[in-house]
Design a protein around this motif. Structure first.
Motif, PDB file in Angstrom:
ATOM      1  N   ASN A  26      31.589  34.179  24.395  1.00 37.05           N
ATOM      2  CA  ASN A  26      30.833  35.318  24.908  1.00 37.05           C
ATOM      3  C   ASN A  26      29.325  35.085  24.823  1.00 37.05           C
ATOM      4  N   ASN A  27      28.852  34.640  23.669  1.00 40.45           N
ATOM      5  CA  ASN A  27      27.410  34.439  23.487  1.00 40.45           C
ATOM      6  C   ASN A  27      26.872  33.340  24.403  1.00 40.45           C
ATOM      7  N   ASN A 167      38.342  28.424  28.118  1.00 36.87           N
ATOM      8  CA  ASN A 167      37.403  29.532  28.309  1.00 36.87           C
ATOM      9  C   ASN A 167      37.816  30.442  29.452  1.00 36.87           C
ATOM     10  N   SER A 171      37.406  34.643  30.252  1.00 34.84           N
ATOM     11  CA  SER A 171      36.498  35.116  31.302  1.00 34.84           C
ATOM     12  C   SER A 171      36.879  36.496  31.808  1.00 34.84           C
ATOM     13  N   PHE A 174      36.447  39.313  29.118  1.00 26.73           N
ATOM     14  CA  PHE A 174      35.061  39.742  28.900  1.00 26.73           C
ATOM     15  C   PHE A 174      34.336  40.086  30.207  1.00 26.73           C
TER      16      PHE A 174
END
Length: 199
Positions: A26-27, A167, A171, A174
């Motif tokens: 996220n970051n 990831n 996706s 988030f």
């Protein structure tokens, strides 16, 4: 150590690992998207610089040349259309980019017509203000090109980050969506046809 503690410890370690992965994903995605958003703002800033210069160019040409008003009207109308289209940098879609590119291309075409028409006016071509504005426009076009290239360079790592496995699993969770690249308008690969025959 009691046997019932071992599964709890394993679950806690796995949960902590998943939490760290989610936070890291996220970051990183936020930082990469913010970089793209900032770079898009630089693209818009370069276009705004061109729009600001056009007012001065039109006034200089109006004051020094008495030729058909249609060319100046085309530039003024194309500039108005170009400033009316904006893009939300946090949610850039291919359709938004295509519309933005279309109106900016119309403005570029109108400017080219104006500069070709000016060739008929030796006094204007020698006017220091006009020469300075022409040079500024040329420099601005280069800035626009560099800004678009930099924007595309920032989109790539963001898209790679959110689309690569594992990831890609996060996706959607988030709400990170792929960003669109800036593409040239249709027909831009063709050399422009410049005609200096004013008969």
């Amino acid at each position: 150590m009691k046997k019932w503690l071992i599964p709890l410890i394993i679950l806690a370690v796995v949960a902590f690992g998943l939490y760290q992965w989610g936070v890291g994903f996220n970051n990183t995605a936020i930082k990469l998207k913010e970089t793209s958003t900032k770079t898009w703002a630089n693209v818009e800033s370069a276009y705004q610089r061109r729009n600001d210069l056009i007012d001065n160019l039109v006034k200089t040409v109006q004051g020094a040349a008495d030729f058909e008003r249609g060319t100046l009207t085309d530039v003024i109308e194309a500039r108005a259309k170009a400033t009316s289209v904006s893009i939300d940098p946090t949610n850039i879609t291919p359709e938004q980019l295509a519309k933005f590119n279309e109106v900016q291309g119309g403005l570029s075409g109108a400017l080219k017509s104006l500069l070709v028409t000016v060739e008929r006016y030796p006094d204007l071509k020698a006017n220091q203000n006009f020469l300075e504005l022409q040079s500024q426009l040329e420099g601005t076009e280069n800035r626009i090109n560099v800004a678009r290239d930099r924007f595309n360079a920032t989109v790539e790592p963001y898209n790679n980050h959110i689309k690569t496995f594992p990831n890609s699993l996060l996706s959607g969770l988030f709400n990170f969506e792929e960003l669109s690249y800036f593409k040239s308008e249709a027909g831009a690969e063709q050399a422009p046809d410049v005609n200096f025959d004013f008969k």
